[in-house]
Design an enzyme around this catalytic site. Structure first.
Site, PDB file in Angstrom:
ATOM      1  N   GLU A 470      41.543  48.208  44.260  1.00 43.92           N
ATOM      2  CA  GLU A 470      41.191  49.114  43.166  1.00 43.92           C
ATOM      3  C   GLU A 470      40.744  50.442  43.765  1.00 43.92           C
ATOM      4  O   GLU A 470      39.986  50.456  44.734  1.00 43.92           O
ATOM      5  CB  GLU A 470      40.049  48.532  42.321  1.00 43.92           C
ATOM      6  CG  GLU A 470      39.546  49.533  41.262  1.00 43.92           C
ATOM      7  CD  GLU A 470      38.453  48.983  40.338  1.00 43.92           C
ATOM      8  OE1 GLU A 470      37.963  47.867  40.592  1.00 43.92           O
ATOM      9  OE2 GLU A 470      38.103  49.698  39.372  1.00 43.92           O
ATOM     10  N   ASN A 529      41.490  53.466  37.418  1.00 33.65           N
ATOM     11  CA  ASN A 529      40.715  53.365  36.189  1.00 33.65           C
ATOM     12  C   ASN A 529      41.113  54.450  35.201  1.00 33.65           C
ATOM     13  O   ASN A 529      41.259  55.607  35.574  1.00 33.65           O
ATOM     14  CB  ASN A 529      39.223  53.478  36.488  1.00 33.65           C
ATOM     15  CG  ASN A 529      38.705  52.258  37.208  1.00 33.65           C
ATOM     16  OD1 ASN A 529      38.521  51.206  36.622  1.00 33.65           O
ATOM     17  ND2 ASN A 529      38.521  52.392  38.528  1.00 33.65           N
ATOM     18  N   GLU A 561      43.540  50.078  34.825  1.00 35.40           N
ATOM     19  CA  GLU A 561      42.398  49.329  34.315  1.00 35.40           C
ATOM     20  C   GLU A 561      41.839  50.062  33.102  1.00 35.40           C
ATOM     21  O   GLU A 561      41.402  51.200  33.197  1.00 35.40           O
ATOM     22  CB  GLU A 561      41.309  49.203  35.401  1.00 35.40           C
ATOM     23  CG  GLU A 561      41.814  48.479  36.635  1.00 35.40           C
ATOM     24  CD  GLU A 561      40.694  47.928  37.519  1.00 35.40           C
ATOM     25  OE1 GLU A 561      39.498  48.119  37.182  1.00 35.40           O
ATOM     26  OE2 GLU A 561      41.031  47.306  38.542  1.00 35.40           O
ATOM     27  N   ASP A 591      39.469  45.871  31.902  1.00 39.21           N
ATOM     28  CA  ASP A 591      38.321  45.955  32.798  1.00 39.21           C
ATOM     29  C   ASP A 591      37.062  45.479  32.074  1.00 39.21           C
ATOM     30  O   ASP A 591      36.986  45.551  30.846  1.00 39.21           O
ATOM     31  CB  ASP A 591      38.140  47.421  33.210  1.00 39.21           C
ATOM     32  CG  ASP A 591      37.432  47.556  34.546  1.00 39.21           C
ATOM     33  OD1 ASP A 591      36.956  46.547  35.084  1.00 39.21           O
ATOM     34  OD2 ASP A 591      37.374  48.705  35.044  1.00 39.21           O
ATOM     35  N   GLU A 648      35.437  40.092  39.304  1.00 36.80           N
ATOM     36  CA  GLU A 648      34.855  41.090  40.203  1.00 36.80           C
ATOM     37  C   GLU A 648      33.350  40.885  40.302  1.00 36.80           C
ATOM     38  O   GLU A 648      32.744  40.171  39.521  1.00 36.80           O
ATOM     39  CB  GLU A 648      35.209  42.511  39.756  1.00 36.80           C
ATOM     40  CG  GLU A 648      34.705  42.915  38.397  1.00 36.80           C
ATOM     41  CD  GLU A 648      35.101  44.352  38.043  1.00 36.80           C
ATOM     42  OE1 GLU A 648      35.143  45.205  38.951  1.00 36.80           O
ATOM     43  OE2 GLU A 648      35.360  44.608  36.860  1.00 36.80           O
TER      44      GLU A 648
HETATM   45  P1  C2E Z   1      34.342  49.419  37.600  1.00 36.88           P
HETATM   46  O1  C2E Z   1      35.711  49.892  37.212  1.00 36.88           O
HETATM   47  O2  C2E Z   1      33.849  48.201  36.913  1.00 36.88           O
HETATM   48  O3  C2E Z   1      34.402  49.205  39.169  1.00 36.88           O
HETATM   49  C1  C2E Z   1      33.757  48.172  39.847  1.00 36.88           C
HETATM   50  C2  C2E Z   1      32.416  48.611  40.334  1.00 36.88           C
HETATM   51  O4  C2E Z   1      31.721  47.472  40.855  1.00 36.88           O
HETATM   52  C3  C2E Z   1      32.499  49.589  41.505  1.00 36.88           C
HETATM   53  O5  C2E Z   1      31.394  50.464  41.403  1.00 36.88           O
HETATM   54  C4  C2E Z   1      32.329  48.675  42.706  1.00 36.88           C
HETATM   55  O6  C2E Z   1      31.857  49.347  43.837  1.00 36.88           O
HETATM   56  C5  C2E Z   1      31.323  47.705  42.181  1.00 36.88           C
HETATM   57  N1  C2E Z   1      31.368  46.424  42.876  1.00 36.88           N
HETATM   58  C6  C2E Z   1      32.395  45.883  43.535  1.00 36.88           C
HETATM   59  N2  C2E Z   1      32.061  44.673  44.055  1.00 36.88           N
HETATM   60  C7  C2E Z   1      30.775  44.448  43.698  1.00 36.88           C
HETATM   61  C8  C2E Z   1      29.852  43.367  43.916  1.00 36.88           C
HETATM   62  O7  C2E Z   1      30.137  42.365  44.560  1.00 36.88           O
HETATM   63  N3  C2E Z   1      28.609  43.486  43.372  1.00 36.88           N
HETATM   64  C9  C2E Z   1      28.259  44.572  42.642  1.00 36.88           C
HETATM   65  N4  C2E Z   1      27.024  44.621  42.144  1.00 36.88           N
HETATM   66  N5  C2E Z   1      29.086  45.618  42.409  1.00 36.88           N
HETATM   67  C10 C2E Z   1      30.345  45.552  42.935  1.00 36.88           C
HETATM   68  P2  C2E Z   1      31.524  52.008  41.618  1.00 36.88           P
HETATM   69  O8  C2E Z   1      32.548  52.308  42.668  1.00 36.88           O
HETATM   70  O9  C2E Z   1      30.168  52.548  41.786  1.00 36.88           O
HETATM   71  O10 C2E Z   1      32.137  52.519  40.256  1.00 36.88           O
HETATM   72  C11 C2E Z   1      31.394  52.445  39.089  1.00 36.88           C
HETATM   73  C12 C2E Z   1      32.241  52.681  37.885  1.00 36.88           C
HETATM   74  O11 C2E Z   1      32.663  54.035  37.822  1.00 36.88           O
HETATM   75  C13 C2E Z   1      33.515  51.869  37.842  1.00 36.88           C
HETATM   76  O12 C2E Z   1      33.259  50.583  37.367  1.00 36.88           O
HETATM   77  C14 C2E Z   1      34.361  52.675  36.895  1.00 36.88           C
HETATM   78  O13 C2E Z   1      34.025  52.377  35.571  1.00 36.88           O
HETATM   79  C15 C2E Z   1      33.920  54.081  37.198  1.00 36.88           C
HETATM   80  N6  C2E Z   1      34.915  54.708  38.086  1.00 36.88           N
HETATM   81  C16 C2E Z   1      35.010  54.675  39.432  1.00 36.88           C
HETATM   82  N7  C2E Z   1      36.068  55.409  39.845  1.00 36.88           N
HETATM   83  C17 C2E Z   1      36.651  55.906  38.727  1.00 36.88           C
HETATM   84  C18 C2E Z   1      37.789  56.762  38.482  1.00 36.88           C
HETATM   85  O14 C2E Z   1      38.524  57.199  39.381  1.00 36.88           O
HETATM   86  N8  C2E Z   1      38.067  57.069  37.193  1.00 36.88           N
HETATM   87  C19 C2E Z   1      37.320  56.586  36.170  1.00 36.88           C
HETATM   88  N9  C2E Z   1      37.645  56.934  34.928  1.00 36.88           N
HETATM   89  N10 C2E Z   1      36.265  55.796  36.356  1.00 36.88           N
HETATM   90  C20 C2E Z   1      35.928  55.455  37.620  1.00 36.88           C
HETATM   91 CA    CA Z   2      34.919  46.491  36.108  1.00 41.46          CA
HETATM   92 CA    CA Z   3      37.671  49.152  37.213  1.00 39.77          CA
END
Ligand code: C2E
Ligand code: CA
Ligand code: CA
Length: 693
Positions: A470, A529, A561, A591, A648
Site C-alpha cells: 500500500e 488511497n 482503497e 478500506d 491490517e
Molecule cells: P489507512 O489507509 O488505514 O492506512 C493504514 C495506516 O495504518 C497507515 O498509517 C499505516 O502506517 C498504519 N499501520 C500499518 N500497520 C499498522 C499496525 O500494525 N499497527 C498500527 N497501529 N498501525 C498500522 P499512516 O501511514 O499514518 O496513514 C494514516 C492514514 O492516512 C491512512 O490510513 C489513510 O487514510 C491516510 N493516507 C495515507 N496516505 C494517503 C494518501 O496518499 N492519500 C489519501 N487520501 N490518504 C492517505
Molecule cells: Ca485502513
Molecule cells: Ca488504506
C-alpha cells in the site's frame, strides 16, 4: 409524452450498439455511420432530431466535417454532444468552439452520459420556454408570482418527476443553477456556498413528512456575477391523502437585508437576543484592559452548551433562546463584580469572558458558579457547558487570536467525557503551528517533491512472502522532518488540496511501477488511497485512467482503497466509481471495513473486490472471545460473498496465528513490515527473491 429522437453517429458498430442500449429506454435511437450519412438523415427528417451524439474520429466524413457542415444549415441548433476519449482541455475547447454543445467521454459511464444528455435537453427546453411567451399554465403562474414579489420559484411534481424552474431565475442566480437536482446534493456544489451546503441538504430532505408543511432557510447562492448572495428559501411540500404531490421552492434575494443587519450588528455594541455585550464590544474592551495592565495575566474563556442543537430540536427554538438569555444573565451577575472582568455572547450558544488570572482559584470559582447556575434552569435535560481557556501572559497576541486559541482548547473537550474544561497548552500550540505550516506550505511542498511515498508490504501469512503493498504518503519537511498523514490529510480533505495530492500519488506510483518494469523487477500490485473528498471531482475516473495509461500500467497492478461514507449521497458516488474502476479492470478495496456505521449496508450496494479490516477496530487478544467471533464471522461472510480479505494493523504473533486459524491469510501490519521508503521496499523484495532461489 412522445419519446425524443437521438441520432448516434459513430463508425464503430460496437459504439453505436452501446449508445442504443444506453439511451433506448428514453429515446428513439437512429444510427449513422459517418458525418455524411448523419447530414442526410437530418435533412430527410427535416431536422426532426432532438439531440446528436457524435464521434469525432471516423474515416472520410469525420466529426469535424459534420460540425463544419451543419453550421450552415437550418438545423444548426440541434444540440450535438461529442463522444470522445480525449479529455484534454484544449481538445474540449476546440470542439466547443466548433459548435459542440457538450462532451461525454469514452468509455461511456452510463449514468453520467444519460444524465448529461438529459440535462442538455432540459436546459434547451427551459430556454425555449423562456423565448416563447408564457403559455403553459405552470409557467404563467410562476412568472406572475415572480413579478409581484421579486422572487423566483421552482416546482417539483412527484407524479411526473418533473422540475419546473421559473426561467427568470437567470436574473437572480448563476445559469448553471438549472442543473441542480433537489435530491442529489453533489449537483449543488459550487452553486451553494460550501458552509451552507449541509444545512441545505437537511433542509431539502423531505423524509417522513405526512402532511403539507412549510419551512424556511437563509443561504448563499452563486449569482452570475460569480459572487454569493443571500437568499431566503421557502419550501412548501404539498401532501394529499398522505401522498407527496409537489414541492414549491421560492428563492427570495435578501442580500440587502442581510448586509444591513450585519452592519447594524457591527455598529451596535449589544447582542440583540441577550442584551449583553457582543463580540466586538468584548474584543475592544478586553484589548484595552490587557494593554493597560501589562504584567497582569488574564484568562480568556470561551464556552458553549453541548448539544445545543438537540435542545433546540427537542424543546423548540424559543426554549433555546430562553436558555441563552438565562445564561447571559448569570454570566453578567458573576463577571460584573470582578474588577477588569469582561464578557459577551459571541454567536448562537457561544459565550466568552475574560478575568484577571493569578492562579486557578478565581477562574475555578467562576466556572463552578456558572455550571451550578445553569443546572438550576428548569428543563428535562442536563445542560452541560464546555469551556476552553487561554491564559494571556501579555498583549503580544490580539484578543481575537486569544479567543481563537480558547476555541481550539474548547474543541479538545468535545471528545472528552471526563472533563468539560480544557486549557490551550503547549501541545495545542504545537498543533496550531503545524496546522499553520501545513496550510501555508502545502503547495510549495508538492512542487518541491516533499511528499514521498512509503510502501507497506502486504504478506501472505502462510509463507511470510510479500504479495503487494500500500502506498502511504509522508511529508518530508525540510525543517520539521517527517510529518504523519494523520496530521495533514484531514486538513487537506477540508480545504480540497487532497485531490491534487492524491493525483500526485497516483502518478508517482504509476511512474514507479513503470520503472520497475523497465528494470525487470517482479511487479506486485500497489494500492493507493482515494479520499472521500476526491469523489467530488467529476473527472476523477477519467483522470485516473489518463494518469495510469500515460505510463502503460496494466490496470491490475494498481488498486484503489476506498472508504465507505456515512452520506448516502456520497455512497451513490462510491458505487459509481467502484463500478467504473472495475469495468476498467482495476481492483477496488474497501478500506477500514467495520469502522463506519453502515458497513453492512454499503457492502450490499458497493461490490468491492477486497475487504480491508483493521484489526484495531476490534481489540483482539487471545482471550477476547467475542472479538474473535466477530472477526471469524466477517471472514466467513466475505468468503460467502467471494470477497478477499486483507487484515491490517497486525502487530503480534498471536493475532497472526489467530487469523491463519480462521482462514484469513493476507495481512498488513507492523508485525511483518512497517511502511518504508521505496528503496527499502525494493531491498526487502530482492531479499525475498534471493531466498526463493
Ligand atoms: P489507512 O489507509 O488505514 O492506512 C493504514 C495506516 O495504518 C497507515 O498509517 C499505516 O502506517 C498504519 N499501520 C500499518 N500497520 C499498522 C499496525 O500494525 N499497527 C498500527 N497501529 N498501525 C498500522 P499512516 O501511514 O499514518 O496513514 C494514516 C492514514 O492516512 C491512512 O490510513 C489513510 O487514510 C491516510 N493516507 C495515507 N496516505 C494517503 C494518501 O496518499 N492519500 C489519501 N487520501 N490518504 C492517505
Ligand atoms: Ca485502513
Ligand atoms: Ca488504506
Amino acid at each position: 409524452m412522445d419519446k425524443k429522437t437521438l441520432l448516434a453517429v459513430d463508425d464503430a458498430e460496437i459504439n453505436r450498439k452501446i449508445l442504443s442500449k444506453l439511451f433506448s429506454s428514453e429515446f428513439d435511437v437512429i444510427e449513422a455511420t459517418d458525418g455524411k450519412e448523419a447530414l442526410d438523415i437530418i435533412a430527410e427528417r427535416q431536422g426532426n432530431i432532438d439531440i446528436i451524439v457524435l464521434d469525432i474520429i471516423m474515416p472520410k466524413y469525420d466529426g469535424f466535417y459534420f460540425l463544419e457542415k451543419i453550421k450552415n444549415t437550418d438545423f444548426s441548433d440541434i444540440p450535438v454532444v461529442i463522444a470522445t476519449t480525449d479529455n484534454s482541455s484544449e481538445a474540449e475547447e476546440k470542439l466547443l468552439d466548433l459548435g459542440a454543445t457538450d462532451l461525454i467521454y469514452k468509455p461511456f459511464n452510463p449514468q453520467n452520459a444519460v444524465k448529461r444528455v438529459k440535462a442538455i435537453l432540459a436546459r434547451r427546453e427551459n430556454e425555449n420556454q423562456r423565448i416563447k411567451s408564457a403559455t403553459s399554465s405552470v409557467e404563467s403562474r410562476h412568472t406572475m408570482a415572480m413579478r409581484q414579489t421579486n422572487t423566483f420559484s421552482a416546482e417539483y411534481d412527484f407524479e411526473t418527476g418533473k422540475t419546473f424552474i421559473d426561467p427568470e431565475y437567470i436574473q437572480f442566480v448563476h445559469r448553471d443553477f438549472v442543473n441542480i437536482d433537489l435530491f442529489d446534493p453533489t449537483t449543488m456544489i459550487g452553486l451553494i456556498y460550501r458552509p451552507d451546503l449541509d444545512a441545505v441538504v437537511s433542509f431539502l430532505n423531505l423524509g417522513d413528512v405526512h402532511e403539507t408543511t412549510q419551512r424556511y432557510i437563509n443561504i448563499r447562492i452563486l449569482t452570475d456575477n460569480n459572487i454569493y448572495e443571500w437568499f431566503r428559501l421557502a419550501l412548501t411540500l404539498y401532501v394529499e391523502n398522505g401522498i407527496k404531490t409537489k414541492t414549491i421552492l421560492t428563492f427570495n434575494n435578501i442580500n440587502n437585508e442581510m448586509e444591513a443587519i450585519k452592519k447594524l450588528e457591527i455598529f451596535s455594541s449589544i447582542d440583540r437576543l441577550t442584551k449583553i455585550p457582543n463580540r466586538n464590544t468584548f474584543v475592544e474592551k478586553t484589548q484595552a484592559i490587557i494593554e493597560e495592565n501589562e504584567g497582569q495575566k488574564f484568562a480568556i474563556v470561551r464556552f458553549d452548551i453541548e448539544s445545543f442543537k438537540i435542545i433546540n430540536q427537542l424543546f423548540g427554538t424559543s426554549e433555546g433562546d430562553s436558555i441563552l438569555k438565562f445564561i447571559a444573565v448569570k454570566l453578567q451577575e458573576i463577571i460584573e463584580p470582578i474588577k477588569n472582568g469582561t464578557y459577551c455572547r459571541i454567536t448562537s450558544d457561544l459565550f466568552a469572558f475574560s478575568i484577571p488570572y493569578d492562579g486557578d482559584e478565581l477562574l475555578n470559582k467562576v466556572i463552578d458558579t456558572l455550571v451550578a447556575a445553569v443546572k438550576m434552569y428548569p428543563l428535562n435535560f442536563d445542560i452541560t457547558l464546555s469551556f476552553g481557556i487561554y491564559i494571556a501572559e501579555n498583549s503580544e497576541y490580539s484578543v481575537r487570536h486569544m479567543l481563537d486559541r480558547a476555541g481550539v482548547a474548547q474543541k479538545a473537550t468535545k471528545n472528552n467525557y471526563k472533563s468539560h474544561v480544557s486549557y490551550f497548552d503547549e501541545a495545542l500550540k504545537e498543533q496550531e503551528e503545524i496546522e499553520i505550516t501545513i496550510v501555508s506550505e502545502m503547495k510549495r511542498a508538492l512542487d518541491n517533491g516533499e511528499f514521498k511515498i512509503y510502501l507497506q508490504p502486504k504478506v501472505d501469512m502462510r509463507t511470510g512472502r510479500i504479495i503487494g503493498s500500500e502506498a502511504l504518503v509522508r511529508w518530508v519537511h525540510p525543517e520539521k522532518g517527517l510529518i504523519s498523514p494523520r496530521n495533514f490529510i484531514p486538513i487537506f480533505e477540508n480545504n480540497g488540496f487532497i485531490t491534487e495530492l492524491d493525483y500526485y500519488i497516483f502518478e508517482t506510483v504509476s511512474k514507479q511501477l513503470d520503472k520497475w518494469r523497465q528494470e525487470g523487477m517482479p511487479i506486485l500490485p500497489v494500492s493507493v488511497n482515494v479520499s472521500r473528498a476526491d469523489l467530488y471531482d467529476p473527472n476523477l475516473f477519467p483522470n485516473i485512467v489518463r494518469i495510469v495509461d500515460k505510463y502503460n500500467i496494466p490496470h491490475e497492478d494498481i488498486e484503489f482503497e476506498l472508504t465507505e461514507s456515512s452520506f448516502i449521497s456520497d455512497n451513490h458516488k462510491l458505487v459509481e466509481l467502484t463500478f467504473n474502476l472495475q469495468k476498467g479492470g482495476f481492483h477496488v478495496l474497501m478500506d477500514d471495513f467495520g469502522s463506519g456505521y453502515s458497513s453492512l449496508n454499503s457492502l450490499k450496494d458497493i461490490k468491492v473486490d477486497v475487504l480491508k479490516i483493521d484489526i484495531n477496530f476490534l481489540p483482539t487478544s487471545k482471550d477476547d472471545e467475542r472479538a474473535g467471533k466477530i472477526l471469524t464471522s466477517v471472514v466467513s461472510m466475505a468468503q460467502a460473498l467471494d470477497l478477499k480479505v486483507v487484515v491490517e494493523g497486525v502487530e503480534t504473533r498471536d493475532q497472526a496465528d489467530f487469523l491463519i486459524s480462521i482462514g484469513a491469510y493476507e495481512a498488513q501490519g507492523y508485525f511483518f513490515f512497517r511502511p518504508m521508503p521505496i528503496e527499502d521496499f525494493e531491498k526487502a523484495l530482492k531479499a525475498q527473491l534471493e531466498e526463493a532461489k
